[in-house]
Design an enzyme around this catalytic site. Structure first.
Site, mmCIF file in Angstrom:
data_model
loop_
_atom_site.group_PDB
_atom_site.id
_atom_site.type_symbol
_atom_site.label_atom_id
_atom_site.label_comp_id
_atom_site.label_asym_id
_atom_site.label_seq_id
_atom_site.Cartn_x
_atom_site.Cartn_y
_atom_site.Cartn_z
ATOM 1 N N CYS A 1 4.075 -0.357 -12.417
ATOM 2 C CA CYS A 1 4.444 0.822 -13.207
ATOM 3 C C CYS A 1 5.614 0.449 -14.116
ATOM 4 O O CYS A 1 6.566 1.200 -14.292
ATOM 5 C CB CYS A 1 4.789 2.006 -12.305
ATOM 6 N N ASP B 1 2.076 -3.053 4.225
ATOM 7 C CA ASP B 1 3.350 -2.832 3.543
ATOM 8 C C ASP B 1 4.449 -3.544 4.306
ATOM 9 O O ASP B 1 4.402 -3.626 5.547
ATOM 10 C CB ASP B 1 3.680 -1.348 3.411
ATOM 11 N N ALA C 1 0.781 -1.242 0.000
ATOM 12 C CA ALA C 1 0.000 0.000 0.000
ATOM 13 C C ALA C 1 0.812 1.291 0.000
ATOM 14 O O ALA C 1 0.346 2.306 -0.508
ATOM 15 C CB ALA C 1 -0.945 0.007 1.204
#
Length: 758
Positions: A322, A216, A186
C-alpha cells in the site's frame, strides 16, 4: 463503611468542591490551565513527500493537484459481501431494495448522504463504497438501523468492511478450489477471507481439495487473523506464526513418500511504508520520510524471494504494497526478475479486472535520502551511505534486460482516479525452479554421487531448504574437495548477489502463547461409534479428519479439517507453530449419554457436516424458522402440524433443522437454511448465535431493528419486577410465561432450558 469506600467518598467530595470553585475536575480547569481541549488537527502537508513524487513523475502531467486533493480527503467506506455463501444474493437483494433505498435523500449534519455505489471492477456487484464515515455511521440516529445491520452481518461473516484496493490482490491470484495457497503476511485477514471464499466457490463441496495457510510474524495479530477466518467457518484454513522471510519448508505424504509442499498460489502483501494509506492513516502526513522505504526494501526483497522459492512451477504469486514508492515496488520486482535468470516473468493482467483504472509500472526512478539528497545510480553513492542505500534499490541500466522484464505490466493505483487509496500490485509466474536452487541441487547430486560424506534431499534443495547431514566418509579424494569448494563458492556468490538462500537449519523459536496440541482421533477411538450411530453418518464421512485440542482428560469439543490439511499437520508438527485450524462440529453435553450420544451438533460446522448426516433431520417451513429464531424455547404446539408430526416420534436430543426454498413462491426466502437444534420433551429450540439469528430474520423480511427495541423494553419491565406475568429462569435468564401453563409444564420447560445450555 470500609476504608476504601471512605477514601473514594472523600475524593468525590474534593472533586465536587473544585468544580464548584471552577478549579478543574473537568474541561474548565484544563482550559484555565491553558489547554484548549482535544488534539491539534494534523496539517495534511509534507514538503518532502511532494518534492519526491513530483520528481519521480508517477502522477500523469496535469493531475498533480487532483492527486493531492484526493489524498487530503477522507477515504470512503467500502464493504464486500461474502461471495461463497449461498445467501450472498439474498444479502445483496436486501441491501439494494431496503437499506440503500432508505438512504436516498437523507441529510445528516448538513451533509447529503450519497447512496452507496458498486465497485465496477469487482465481480457480481459484491463490493460497494459510500461517502459515509465511521463517525457519522456510529453517531447518527437516522443511520442506526443501517449501522446495526453492518455490525451484525460483519460478525456473522456475511459482510467484510475492507478497503477497496486491498480487494485487488486476491482477485488477481485467480484461485481455484484445488489450489494450495500461502498468505505470507496475512494479518489482519481481510484478503485471507477472500481467498477462503474462492476455495468454497462450489458450496456443494464441503471439503475442497485446496487450502489456505495464513502466516503472520506478529503473534498477537495472528489471533486477529483467527477471528477473521473463523467467521467463514471453513475446514480448509490454518493460521501459523513465522517470520515470512524464513518461513519453513513443509512436507506432505504422497502415497508413503515424503515430498516438499509447493504452493499453487502465494499472496505476498509485504510490510510497507504505507504512504498510499494517507487518507485513513493521517499520521503518515507527519511521519513520512524516504528513510522508511529504504529500511523496508531489504525485508520486502527477502520475503518475496522466499515466496517464489516455495511457489510451484506454473504457479502465480501476487506481490503487493500500500505504498506508491518505486523503491518498495518496481525495485523489488526488478531485482527479483534479474536474479531469477528467466525463471520468473511478470504476467499481463491488464484485462483481468475490467473497469479498474490503473497506471503502468515505471522503468526509471531515483533514490533520495531523508535530507533530500538524490542518487541516480549505485556508483554515485558514497561509501558512508552504502549501508542505507543498496544496489537493488536502483533501476536496471541494461536496456535489453529492462525490455525483457516488462515492468510496465505492474499496476499502480492512484487515489484520485477512482476515489480509493494508493496501491501497487505485480503478478509473477514461475516458469522453472529458481537458479540458485537448481545450482545447489546439481552440486548436491554431484557430491552425493562421488562420496558418501553428505546426503541431501534433491527436492528440498530445489526448494531452497537444504539440510546437510554429515556421515563418516570412507575416503577423501580431490574430486570431493573440489565439489565441496564449488558448493561453498556458490553459496558465497548467492550472498553477494543479495539472494535470500535457504533458511538456516536451527531450532524453531517460539513466541507468544503456548498453544494446545492438535490431536487426531485414532481409528479405534471409542468416542466416535456412538456419534456415528446416533446421526447415521454416511460411510464416506472422513472420521480420520476429526481432532481435539487435548491429549488427556475428557474431550469436550470435536473439530474437523480437510484431508489435505491433516496431511500437512501430521508431517510438520516440529517445523511450524500452528495457532489455529479446524472448524468445530460437535460439543459435549454433560448428560447427553442418556439420549444415546454425548455430543450435540455445533452451528459453526453444520454446513460442513450436514451432507454426511442421514438421521435426525427435520424439514421445516418458513414460518417455523421464524418461530425458532424469535422465541427462546417454543413449545411444539407453536409449530406447523407437519413439523409436529415429524418431531413426535423422534427421540430427544440434538437435531438438524432444514429449510428448503420453494421456487413457486419467489417472494419468500430463496436460499436454504440449516440450523442446529435441540428436541426436548415438550419444546423445540435452535442453537444459533444472536447475530446469525438476526441475519436469517432479515433475509426473511422480519424487522429485527424494531424487535430489538421491544426486547429492550421487555427486559426493563421484567427487571422492574413484573413477576405476575413472567417468571425468569434463575440460571439462563429466560422469561417464561405464567398464563396457560401448568406448574408441571413450567418445571419441565425450566429443566429443558437448563439442560440444553450445558
Amino acid at each position: 463503611m470500609g476504608r476504601r469506600q471512605r477514601n473514594r467518598q472523600r475524593q468525590q467530595q474534593q472533586q465536587q468542591q473544585r468544580r464548584e470553585r471552577g478549579g478543574g475536575g473537568d474541561g474548565q480547569g484544563r482550559e484555565q490551565a491553558g489547554w484548549e481541549g482535544g488534539y491539534p488537527e494534523i496539517v495534511k502537508e509534507n514538503a518532502l513527500f511532494e518534492r519526491y513524487y513530483r520528481e519521480l513523475r508517477i502522477v500523469p502531467e496535469g493531475e498533480w493537484e487532483p492527486f493531492m486533493a484526493a489524498l487530503r480527503e477522507p477515504l470512503p467506506a467500502t464493504l464486500r459481501i461474502t461471495g461463497y455463501k449461498s445467501h450472498a444474493k439474498e444479502i445483496l437483494h436486501c441491501l439494494k431494495n431496503k437499506y440503500f433505498k432508505e438512504l436516498q435523500d437523507l441529510v445528516v449534519d448538513g451533509q447529503k448522504i450519497e447512496v452507496p455505489q458498486t465497485l465496477k471492477w469487482y465481480p457480481e456487484e459484491l463490493a460497494w463504497h459510500t461517502n459515509l464515515s465511521r463517525k457519522i455511521l456510529r453517531k447518527s440516529p437516522q443511520l442506526e438501523k443501517f449501522h446495526q445491520f453492518l455490525v451484525s452481518e460483519t460478525e456473522c461473516g456475511n459482510i467484510s468492511r475492507q478497503e477497496a484496493v486491498s480487494m485487488i490482490p486476491p482477485l488477481l491470484l485467480n484461485v481455484n478450489p484445488h489450489h494450495k495457497i500461502l498468505d505470507m503476511c496475512a494479518a489482519p485477514g481481510s484478503k485471507t477471507a477472500q481467498l477462503i471464499e474462492m476455495l468454497h466457490a462450489d458450496m456443494n463441496v464441503p471439503f475442497p481439495e485446496g487450502f489456505v495457510i495464513a502466516n503472520d510474524v506478529d503473534n498477537k495479530r495472528c489471533y486477529l487473523l483467527v477471528h477473521q477466518a473463523k467467521r467463514l467457518n471453513s475446514p480448509c484454513i490454518m493460521v501459523v506464526n513465522h517470520d515470512a522471510s524464513s518461513i519453513p519448508t513443509l512436507q506432505i505424504d504422497n502415497n508413503g513418500r515424503k515430498e516438499v509442499l509447493f504452493y499453487d498460489r502465494i499472496l505476498c502483501d509485504v510490510p510497507c511504508s504505507g504512504d498510499g494509506t494517507m487518507r485513513k492513516n493521517i499520521d503518515v502526513w507527519k511521519k513520512w520520510t524516504t528513510q522508511n522505504s529504504l529500511q523496508l526494501h531489504g525485508l520486502q526483497l527477502r520475503i518475496a524471494t522466499r515466496g517464489v522459492e516455495q511457489l510451484a512451477e506454473g504457479g502465480r504469486m501476487v506481490y503487493s504494497t500500500c505504498s506508491l514508492n518505486p523503491v518498495e515496488n518496481e525495485a523489488v520486482i526488478a531485482s527479483l526478475l534479474e536474479k531469477s535468470e528467466g525463471a520468473l516473468e511478470l504476467a499481463d493482467v491488464s484485462s483481468e479486472l475490467p473497469g479498474l483504472k490503473w497506471m503502468p509500472g515505471i522503468t526509471q526512478w531515483k533514490v533520495m535520502l531523508k535530507d533530500g539528497q538524490w542518487f541516480e545510480a549505485w556508483k554515485d553513492v558514497p561509501s558512508n551511505r552504502q549501508t542505507q542505500i543498496r544496489p537493488t534499490m536502483f533501476p536496471i541500466k541494461d536496456e535489453e534486460k529492462l525490455k525483457v522484464m516488462n515492468l510496465e505490466r505492474c499496476i499502480r493505483i492512484l487515489p484520485h482516479h477512482q476515489n480509493t487509496g494508493g496501491f501497487f500490485v505485480a503478478v509473477l509466474i514461475k516458469k522453472s525452479p529458481m537458479p540458485w536452487n537448481k545450482r545447489q541441487s546439481k552440486l548436491q547430486r554431484k557430491l552425493s554421487q562421488r562420496t558418501g560424506e553428505i546426503s541431501v534431499s534433491a527436492a528440498a534443495a530445489e526448494d531452497g531448504s537444504v539440510e546437510i547431514i554429515k556421515e563418516p566418509p570412507d575416503a577423501e579424494d580431490e574430486d570431493t574437495k573440489e565439489t565441496q569448494h564449488l558448493l561453498n563458492a556458490e553459496s558465497e556468490q548467492s550472498k553477494k548477489d543479495g539472494v535470500c538462500g535457504p533458511p538456516p537449519c536451527k531450532k524453531m523459536k517460539l513466541f507468544g502463547f503456548k498453544e494446545d496440541p492438535f490431536v487426531f482421533l485414532s481409528e479405534d477411538d471409542p468416542l466416535f461409534p456412538p456419534i456415528e450411530k446416533f446421526y447415521a453418518l454416511d460411510p464416506s464421512f472422513p472420521k480420520m479428519n476429526l481432532l481435539t485440542r487435548t491429549q488427556e482428560g475428557k474431550k469436550r469439543q470435536l473439530y474437523m479439517v480437510s484431508k489435505e490439511l491433516r496431511n500437512v499437520l501430521l508431517n510438520n508438527s516440529e517445523r511450524m507453530k500452528v495457532i489455529n485450524t479446524g472448524i468445530k462440529v460437535w460439543s459435549r453435553n454433560s448428560d447427553g449419554e442418556q439420549f444415546g450420544c454425548a455430543f450435540r451438533l455445533a452451528q459453526e460446522g453444520i454446513y460442513t457436516l450436514y451432507p454426511f448426516i442421514n438421521a435426525r433431520i427435520i424439514n421445516v417451513c418458513i414460518e417455523d424458522v421464524k418461530v425458532l429464531l424469535t422465541q427462546e424455547n417454543p413449545f411444539l404446539s407453536k409449530f406447523s402440524s407437519e413439523t409436529h408430526k415429524r418431531v413426535k416420534d423422534l427421540a430427544m436430543g440434538s437435531i438438524v433443522l432444514k429449510y428448503e426454498p420453494d421456487p413457486s413462491k419467489p417472494d419468500t426466502l430463496q436460499c436454504p437454511i440449516v440450523l442446529c437444534g435441540w428436541h426436548g420433551k415438550t419444546s423445540l429450540r435452535a442453537f444459533v448465535p444472536k447475530n446469525e439469528r438476526l441475519h436469517y430474520l432479515r433475509m426473511m423480511g422480519v424487522e429485527v431493528f424494531k424487535a430489538k427495541r421491544k426486547e429492550e423494553n421487555f427486559e426493563s419491565k421484567t427487571e422492574e419486577g413484573d413477576q405476575d406475568i413472567y417468571t425468569v429462569h434463575e440460571k439462563t435468564g429466560v422469561a417464561l410465561p405464567r398464563w396457560g401453563v401448568s406448574a408441571n409444564e413450567i418445571v419441565q420447560l425450566k429443566w429443558e432450558v437448563d439442560y440444553s445450555q450445558q
